[in-house]
Scaffold this motif. Sequence first.
Motif: not given
Lengths: 598, 598
Positions: A242-267
Amino acid sequence: MLEYKAPIRDIKFVMQELLGCEAHYQRLGYQDATVDMVDAIIAEAAKLTEQVIAPLNQVGDQQGCTWHENGVTTPDGFKEAYKQYVEGGWPTLSQSEEFGGQGLPHSLNINISELFSSANHSFSMYPGLSHGALATIEAHGTATQKQLFMPSLVEGNWTGTMCLTEPHCGTDLGMLRTKAELNEDGSYSLTGTKIFISAGEHDLSDNIVHIVIARIPGSPEGNKGISLFIVPKFNVNQDGSIADRNGVNCGSIEHKMGINGNATCVINFDGATGHLIGKPNRGLKCMFTFMNAARIGVANEGVAAAEASFQGALAYAKDRLQMRSISGVKNPDGPADPIIVHPDVRRMLLTQKSIAEGGRALISYLAQLVDIGHAEQNVDIKIDAETKLALLTPIAKAFLSELGFEATSHGVQVFGGHGFIKEWGMEQLMRDTKISCIYEGTTGVQALDLLARKIIGTQGEILKPFSKDVTAFCQQNMAVPEMAEFIQPIMAYAKQWHELTVSIGAKALKNPDEIGGASVDYLMFAGYVTLAYFWAKMAKVALQNIAEGSDEAPFYEAKIKTAQFFIQRMLPRAKGHAACIENGVDSMMALDKDSFAF
Amino acid sequence: MLEYKAPIRDIKFVMQELLGCEAHYQRLGYQDATVDMVDAIIAEAAKLTEQVIAPLNQVGDQQGCTWHENGVTTPDGFKEAYKQYVEGGWPTLSQSEEFGGQGLPHSLNINISELFSSANHSFSMYPGLSHGALATIEAHGTATQKQLFMPSLVEGNWTGTMCLTEPHCGTDLGMLRTKAELNEDGSYSLTGTKIFISAGEHDLSDNIVHIVIARIPGSPEGNKGISLFIVPKFNVNQDGSIADRNGVNCGSIEHKMGINGNATCVINFDGATGHLIGKPNRGLKCMFTFMNAARIGVANEGVAAAEASFQGALAYAKDRLQMRSISGVKNPDGPADPIIVHPDVRRMLLTQKSIAEGGRALISYLAQLVDIGHAEQNVDIKIDAETKLALLTPIAKAFLSELGFEATSHGVQVFGGHGFIKEWGMEQLMRDTKISCIYEGTTGVQALDLLARKIIGTQGEILKPFSKDVTAFCQQNMAVPEMAEFIQPIMAYAKQWHELTVSIGAKALKNPDEIGGASVDYLMFAGYVTLAYFWAKMAKVALQNIAEGSDEAPFYEAKIKTAQFFIQRMLPRAKGHAACIENGVDSMMALDKDSFAF
């Protein structure tokens, strides 16, 4: 709280007795995949899912994931469970030995996936997406890309994602705006925002490998200008470290009806370094490698949910005392009879059971077709399998997710008011499973893929190999007296399936909207007939075992009775779908868009 | 977030044009209920629900209710909104003038309820249960009980509940354990625990009047030993003022799938003072006054949810651009067409619309039957109306809650991935509406009430008055060319309804489980035919208005086209239900309870 038990006996029935998995594996050159090996793997998977993964399902729902500036924290216990999953070698199961995998058949991984999804839908999505990323890189990546990214993904220390959707486009990927500009070193610089990225950010793995579609400036508009890229969260050195951090970021995660244990992300990709997979502008085709695998995975979620909900409902229906049987007291020593005596409760339980077990058979069959696609040497057999897979994938995805969802709803109903209470876990299954009807292409999208692209698009050619199998099976068994009750209806419905296809095709020549108007009903019709065929095949195996004096007669008799239930009480639903199709699209298209409401 | 608009035009169509509400009111002696009055009331209700109640729907879901030792706090804004509701005189609308009500028809309150439920299911349940409590006291209470409890309930400063369920018994109320011991002063002392008490404790009103079923020691076992009591949270002085706290406490509130803004309570009675309603051991009969009214209310929730979800989905489908129409570009200036051009999206929207509008017609009709039951002087007319009401109440409750739920699910699908995200409000409608398929008797319980108790129980007699209306309507219109497309299928399905009834009755003589085996499919079949009849009646009114040169032709044409959609694409689902019924119960009963899983 639900207690999950892996349905080991039924999995063996499907894999070994119905689908002869050992011969299948051996023929394709998977020498290690003996029945003993498969049994041992399933037993281990059962242990892990029952003891480690399932107990985290409710906590995952309650806690959800937490976004913070540096990433996303998964619910308590997920990290430790994922570590166990990796240490147990589960990610490596069906992967190439060349990249650290165990080289076992892909189908085995699909069979195992059901257990993980039943135990914990949210958890199972973290490793689930890695498989798709791996498949895409393996199929379309360069040798260097494979060397750099595959070993850690196979090992499970890295995970994968699929980045397609943008705020303004989901189904219509041709509209995407994320751009990929060529750098001097041959890599690309990606800029744009993706949404609904499952497992897009989390704390389970050291790196996350995003498979991203984007547009290279100057590319043709629409679907013909989409390219595919590997964009890791952390850049990777030549030695795979692994090298340096790439320009990829998670802006937020969704609040959902279900599958709450899985992060649904804005990337957000901000000039992130990406590596082109395959040729420029051919990304959508490559992406379909990912999506077809993912669609079988989602179909499997429907089966998994039906199984989990069935287990909960069955236990409750045996335990809960309420009212007396109308045909006479069944539990004279108790204050009332267990509700499993009531026909309508049985209807719901058998609906769940027949969806879970019938769906399992269909998925396991598709899984074998996947194996053939990977390892078959004979071109004719390979094409035959791939044609069936192309036909049955959208059917399985939409039909089994819809029926899986229905099954979870029955589970709630069996519990009555208690089903609506979170504590029991039944309503979570409903909420979690609803997503399966949506992601990887909604039911409507699957139906168009099936009817417009595949069936009308091939003038029905795609139906032939599967149809031939159904016809052959019916002909072989039509003279077997015990099989008549299965074969006769299946032949009638299969005939009607053909007639509906011809009739829609004819109508579509005059009005192309007839295809969209018929599509979902057509897919559901096809789903019922397909599952009926698998139920008949299972009944056949069960009858044979009984005839041979098996000491497991109750198991096989239950199989036959469940097949009878499916044929008598589920398959006839297809009549409603057929009647709707026959009435055509006119009543759907007549209303002006401004006349829907006043 | 959803923006709710009360469907005023459609409500007027149903109440005034379809059901001639003014003549109906006048005939029953409700002189004040003129069309102008009704219009004004609906306009005010629209304002309140759109501006005050609907904006609290999402916050109610997010915050939920909070339990503390002294009671339950409702979500932010609920208390103020309820105050406005009371100040606006809404609780008094259909109540007797004798107790402070406005003396308007009961039906009007039912019509208005839809708006409140669409706007905010959870909020609408607080006043919703008061109506049932009032109806029970008014029908079965003593003069003193009425004087003590009704005025404050009518005014809305007190609210009511219905306390039936206990941890070990829901449907099977004969098993209840809460005991009521006679005190020296003629009151009773109640001890026991009730669960799932909607609005059982909250901060909206000064007092809560629980209507409680309990067993007086020494009573017969089962349903014949159930008595009914008024048990207020605070005891009441002879002048109707609030006295000391009664032995009634909220032990906890449930964490639920939906309706989070409504407090679902465990209520503990610890020697609480109760007042017997009606005669000892006749409580279940009295309770049915409450439950029948409540069941229409729940049916209305299905309609309300379908309407709310339809509004959200329609707005999105017009706005969201995705893919091109298969029959040619519809939005050449945009990057894609709005998704409302796609046939399958229209299928979902029209399904929602036809459920909402068809259901509204059925509910409004039932509401008029309720009026007749209350105010009709002619005994024959009254019995005729009550017979239809008895038949149609379980159909409406189960069919409209199931289809209302289906409609909310389509709403999520129209939104695709966005439908699964809480922010949009579509998934909340699904979660909130699922309870309507459960409480006040599950779908399965309604189906048994319909088929076992009411239809088989009267040897089909109960079907006759409604059946006569359907036949008369068909005969009157069979020669009208524009009506043929509606009348012919309805006649065919009505005939099949009759045949199914006869056939189930015959089979049940040999095997009583045939009733339970057929019940839900039978209810759904009946539901589709019933709604088709109301759609045909609406089409008739629309055709007349167009023939008379109405300047609202687009509205009436939309009505006819939606009727065509219902007849062509919804009614045929009944074929699947019929085919399932015809296959009988054997495949449901064959499996031994220990053979459901291995």
